[in-house]
Design an enzyme around this catalytic site. Structure first.
Site, PDB file in Angstrom:
ATOM      1  N   GLU A   1      -0.227  33.381  48.967  1.00  0.00           N
ATOM      2  CA  GLU A   1      -0.629  33.985  47.694  1.00  0.00           C
ATOM      3  C   GLU A   1       0.053  33.248  46.529  1.00  0.00           C
ATOM      4  O   GLU A   1      -0.581  32.925  45.526  1.00  0.00           O
ATOM      5  CB  GLU A   1      -0.251  35.475  47.688  1.00  0.00           C
ATOM      6  CG  GLU A   1      -0.771  36.229  46.471  1.00  0.00           C
ATOM      7  CD  GLU A   1      -0.435  37.724  46.511  1.00  0.00           C
ATOM      8  OE1 GLU A   1       0.140  38.184  47.525  1.00  0.00           O
ATOM      9  OE2 GLU A   1      -0.759  38.422  45.535  1.00  0.00           O
TER      10      GLU A   1
ATOM     11  N   GLU B   1       5.173  46.418  48.030  1.00  0.00           N
ATOM     12  CA  GLU B   1       3.781  46.884  47.891  1.00  0.00           C
ATOM     13  C   GLU B   1       2.952  46.441  49.105  1.00  0.00           C
ATOM     14  O   GLU B   1       2.224  47.225  49.703  1.00  0.00           O
ATOM     15  CB  GLU B   1       3.191  46.318  46.593  1.00  0.00           C
ATOM     16  CG  GLU B   1       1.702  46.538  46.399  1.00  0.00           C
ATOM     17  CD  GLU B   1       0.972  45.237  46.040  1.00  0.00           C
ATOM     18  OE1 GLU B   1       0.176  44.756  46.879  1.00  0.00           O
ATOM     19  OE2 GLU B   1       1.215  44.681  44.939  1.00  0.00           O
ATOM     20  N   HIS B   2       3.093  45.174  49.490  1.00  0.00           N
ATOM     21  CA  HIS B   2       2.361  44.694  50.669  1.00  0.00           C
ATOM     22  C   HIS B   2       2.772  45.456  51.934  1.00  0.00           C
ATOM     23  O   HIS B   2       1.936  45.865  52.728  1.00  0.00           O
ATOM     24  CB  HIS B   2       2.667  43.209  50.904  1.00  0.00           C
ATOM     25  CG  HIS B   2       1.746  42.283  50.173  1.00  0.00           C
ATOM     26  ND1 HIS B   2       1.037  41.301  50.803  1.00  0.00           N
ATOM     27  CD2 HIS B   2       1.417  42.202  48.868  1.00  0.00           C
ATOM     28  CE1 HIS B   2       0.326  40.628  49.912  1.00  0.00           C
ATOM     29  NE2 HIS B   2       0.529  41.166  48.726  1.00  0.00           N
TER      30      HIS B   2
ATOM     31  N   HIS C   1       6.738  43.460  44.678  1.00  0.00           N
ATOM     32  CA  HIS C   1       5.438  43.047  45.181  1.00  0.00           C
ATOM     33  C   HIS C   1       5.428  42.986  46.711  1.00  0.00           C
ATOM     34  O   HIS C   1       4.469  43.387  47.363  1.00  0.00           O
ATOM     35  CB  HIS C   1       5.093  41.688  44.570  1.00  0.00           C
ATOM     36  CG  HIS C   1       3.872  41.052  45.138  1.00  0.00           C
ATOM     37  ND1 HIS C   1       3.935  40.050  46.078  1.00  0.00           N
ATOM     38  CD2 HIS C   1       2.555  41.280  44.915  1.00  0.00           C
ATOM     39  CE1 HIS C   1       2.706  39.679  46.400  1.00  0.00           C
ATOM     40  NE2 HIS C   1       1.860  40.412  45.720  1.00  0.00           N
TER      41      HIS C   1
END
Lengths: 419, 433
Positions: free
Chosen positions: B142, B70-71, B67
């Site tokens: 997040e 991905e960012h 993840h």
């Protein structure tokens, strides 16, 4: 184009082969009233759950399955000064199924049964259905508190709007809900059926004449059209009101409300869209870039513009201890726009993004139908080309001017205690 | 280029596997303004133990790397890909699941340009220490946002019951502590191991011309060189197939308004490979529909008795390496809810035997739903199965549902529902609430 079926009852059909489904919406429209919000929400749920022909949820669901997984739902929406109770039905077009013709007739028949032949005895709604829906709506109202983003947005709305009907959540209040009886709701229902403006919107691979015939057969009588102003206008205050609430949450929420007295498709409307896009409405907005990307203070920070209520709101999810820093950055972004600190690239990219999202919305049957209903309400239809030209015509100064009309009015802060 | 015809739906799918291994699918939609493109790698949060490319030993990376990567992939030395999409009027986004990472754009302005940006930013990594540090703040927020999300905690609560000590029980984004350990080297190791075109697929749909689009993609790919494809060595995930590791019951008290309860069933049976896997998945979907949809007698009874309300939900999740069912609701009587749902599951076969009318009705429903979702470019592209079901698309599902028999459903039901695979999870309001 809208066809008047009867006084106060219109039909708008958009034939298209683009989608594999046919969508029908029957909207009951009345002036917004704080006293009827809860009743309308409960009414939507009661009518959706059962009718004389389909007296149980199971019967409704089986009927929808028989129509090849048709969708049916009744929603409520507040738009400026009107309230819309919208009965929406959609089903797959027969050409994609091994089905016989006639799904459109069946769809209208089904809607008619749900709207005109509810499950009623002795002039009151069926007790069991009513009580269940009332209880469930009460539970829903209770759980809103668990959705912190929604809770913060509703809290902001409550302190920003002066008018009771605007401050109240569109699903109503628990206090009002408690008092509603099956009899009172039924009596309210008969008023709606008699008095609400009716707008029917259909889209899909359908025949216009056929739709008109089916709409005409619905037993709505003549009534008056809503003729007040659609737009809610609130005087700007000189003082900012603020509310801080403490809850045991991990992430704090800082939400801000601004007054922006520019309304849907009036002179500055397109400039206001560009303004909101630059401020916080789009992924590359100043809020996103500065609060999130540069300062790493939030996962989300965005703004939205309600052009029927002249209202811009900012939502952020932040660490409570950073509240002041975040608020300073947000204020600075608005000040910058007011002072014309917008790059050509920001300005042009925002326009491109707005164009693209406008066109993209045309690819969704739901958005299409919503837009048609808004066109009917505002009595104004704009072509795709017309919309694009109007947006293109917005110049830099127009955006600055709109920004200068934007005034901070209310601040809601949900303080976090847990780390 | 291969053309798959779906005359029943007026659709044609253009597909090709490029020389470098990238799987490309193009589905033109006439009358649409928008184009949607999604580039997916068969790599997600579960893949945290593997042999990095050109190395020999298994290594474990901190939770949340997929993840995090991905960012960070959006950010380049001199620009941000997100910005570049915006410059051409496109919306961009990305998401990471347990087994996939996807990058996507949506635009009605410059589809070709957007497609190039998509391929270029995903295929040209650039990570540096400073920006990795900065991202920890954003992802930290997040993670915190999800910590306040009761539905998210509820969801993971069940996963932790069914898959304790398995990466499935860890949040896709990792934890504040695990992401603190992520380094630039971790990101490159994962990138070079899992982002080879051989491990990826691209799906484009909307206002596009298929030939032109394929040419553009080939032209773009021909300018890039990739190392020869290597076999990816992932650690096998410890998935106890006896079901002995399952935690049968847990509850959590939270500052919430209403009790929530879920009954989970872990799949201890073997999911068939390829398209048969999709057949299996649709059978379980059908099974759940028959048992729990609002057309079922079970649902109606529980709804009318106030045990469940409109929040009632059931889902079947099947991805690479795991599959399970969860049936959940807000409820004032969590004990009774669980008891009732387990009872239905235990006698499922008996309940459904000979129910041909219900079965045929459910077929109509599920077929209609599939056709409904063919209006949405996002659904068409996101449902592309890639490796999982050997390239099956949404258009393949209707025929599978059409051909199903009740007997097959009952067989699958017997294999899937096992009493040792059942677990209960509840979230209860704290006292005094």
């Amino acid at each position: 184009m809208r066809t008047e079926i009867r006084s106060g009852m219109g039909l708008t059909v958009t034939p298209t082969k683009k989608f594999k489904t046919t969508r029908i919406a029957i909207a009951l429209i009345e002036p917004l009233d704080s006293k009827s919000l809860t009743k309308r929400m409960l009414l939507a749920n009661v009518l959706e759950a059962a009718s004389e022909h389909f007296p149980t949820q199971k019967a409704v669901a089986e009927k929808l399955s028989k129509m090849y997984g048709a969708g049916f739902g009744i929603t409520v929406e507040r738009r400026g000064n009107v309230h819309i109770l919208n009965c929406v039905f959609d089903c797959v077009n027969e050409r994609y199924l091994d089905a016989e013709e006639g799904l459109l007739d069946e769809a209208f028949a089904f809607l008619k049964q749900c709207i005109f032949e509810p499950l009623v005895s002795n002039e009151e709604f069926d007790q069991a259905t009513f009580e269940r829906q009332k209880k469930n709506l009460g539970f829903y109202m209770q759980t809103v508190r668990d959705d912190k983003q929604l809770y913060a947005a509703l809290s902001l709305q409550k302190i920003y709007f002066a008018d009771e009907a605007q401050r109240t959540p569109s699903f109503g209040t628990y206090e009002q809900l408690k008092k509603i009886t099956p009899k009172a709701l039924y009596s309210y229902y008969t008023e709606c059926i008699r008095n609400d403006q009716i707008e029917i919107v259909v889209s899909g691979n359908v025949d216009e004449k056929k739709c008109e015939e089916l709409a005409r057969a619905l037993p709505f009588t003549e009534r008056q059209e809503f003729n007040g102003s659609l737009f809610y206008n609130q005087r700007q205050n000189f003082e900012i009101n603020e509310e801080v609430e403490h809850q045991t949450v991990v992430q704090g929420k800082l939400d801000l409300a601004y007054s922006l007295p520019v309304y849907y498709r009036t002179a500055d409307y397109y400039a206001a869209l560009v303004f909101n896009g630059i401020f916080g409405g789009l992924p590359l907005s100043k809020l996103f870039m500065n609060v999130r990307e540069k300062a790493s203070l939030a996962y989300y920070a965005n703004s939205s513009y309600d052009s029927f209520r002249g209202f811009v709101s900012v939502q952020t999810g932040i660490q409570a201890k950073n509240r002041n820093a975040v608020q300073t950055i947000i204020s600075k972004q608005l000040e910058d726009i007011k002072n014309g600190q917008i790059t050509q690239r920001e300005f042009q990219d925002t326009k491109k993004a707005l164009q693209s999202s406008f066109l993209s919305r045309l690819d969704s049957p739901t958005n299409n139908l919503d837009q048609k209903l808004v066109n009917v309400l505002t009595r104004e239809e704009i072509s795709v080309q017309g919309w694009q030209t109007a947006l293109e015509a917005v110049c830099f100064e127009d955006v600055v001017e709109v920004a200068q009309k934007t005034e901070l009015q209310s601040i809601y802060f949900l303080d976090g205690e847990v780390n | 280029m291969e053309i798959v015809q779906y005359p029943q739906f007026d659709e044609k799918l253009y597909k090709e596997k490029l020389d470098n291994g990238l799987e490309v699918n193009v589905l033109p939609k006439s009358g649409y303004h928008k184009t949607y493109g999604i580039l997916t790698t068969d790599y997600g949060s579960l893949d945290n133990k593997f042999v990095p490319l050109h190395k020999e030993k298994m290594e474990t990376v901190p939770d949340g790397v997929a993840h995090f990567l991905e960012h960070k992939l959006f950010e380049k030395e001199d620009h941000d890909a997100f910005d570049l999409f915006g410059h051409y009027g496109a919306d961009a986004n990305a998401f990471t699941s347990f087994t996939n990472t996807s990058y996507l754009f949506s635009t009605a302005s410059f589809p070709q340009k957007s497609l190039e940006i998509l391929l270029d930013f995903v295929q040209r990594p650039y990570f540096n220490a400073k920006s990795v540090e900065k991202e920890k703040g954003i992802i930290g927020q997040e993670i915190k946002m999800y910590e306040d999300d009761i539905d998210w905690r509820f969801y993971f609560g069940m996963l932790k019951n069914l898959y304790p000590d398995h990466p499935l029980s860890v949040d896709i984004a990792g934890t504040i502590d695990s992401i603190a350990k992520i380094t630039v080297q971790n990101l490159y190791d994962c990138y070079w191991t899992f982002y080879h075109p051989q491990n990826m697929n691209l799906f484009v749909t909307g206002a596009v011309d298929p030939e032109e689009t394929l040419d553009l993609i080939k032209e773009n790919q021909s300018k890039k060189s990739f190392s020869p494809a290597n076999e990816i060595k992932r650690a096998s995930l410890d998935n106890d197939e006896s079901g002995q590791d399952i935690i049968p019951y847990r509850m959590l008290e939270l500052d919430t308004q209403r009790p929530k309860a879920a009954v989970g069933v872990k799949g201890l049976d073997q999911v068939p490979d390829g398209r048969e896997g999709l057949v299996y998945k649709l059978r379980i979907d059908m099974l759940l529909w028959l048992l729990f949809s609002d057309t079922s007698t079970n649902y109606v009874r529980l709804y009318n008795e106030g045990v469940i309300d409109d929040s009632f939900d059931f889902m079947f999740q099947l991805e690479r390496g795991f599959h399970y069912v969860s049936v959940s609701s807000d409820t004032n009587d969590p004990q009774r809810f669980c008891h009732e749902i387990i009872a239905v599951l235990e006698k499922a076969e008996q309940l459904l035997k000979g129910q041909y009318t219900q079965f045929n009705l459910a077929k109509k429903e599920l077929i209609g739903r599939q056709i409904h979702s063919m209006n949405s470019l996002e659904t068409i592209a996101n449902q592309y199965s890639g490796h999982l079901f050997n390239g099956a698309t949404i258009f393949d599902k209707v025929a599978i549902i059409q051909d199903m028999t009740l007997e097959e459903i009952l067989t699958t039901c017997k294999d899937f529902i096992r009493s040792e695979a059942v677990s209960v999870y509840q979230i209860l309001p704290k006292e005094g609430n």
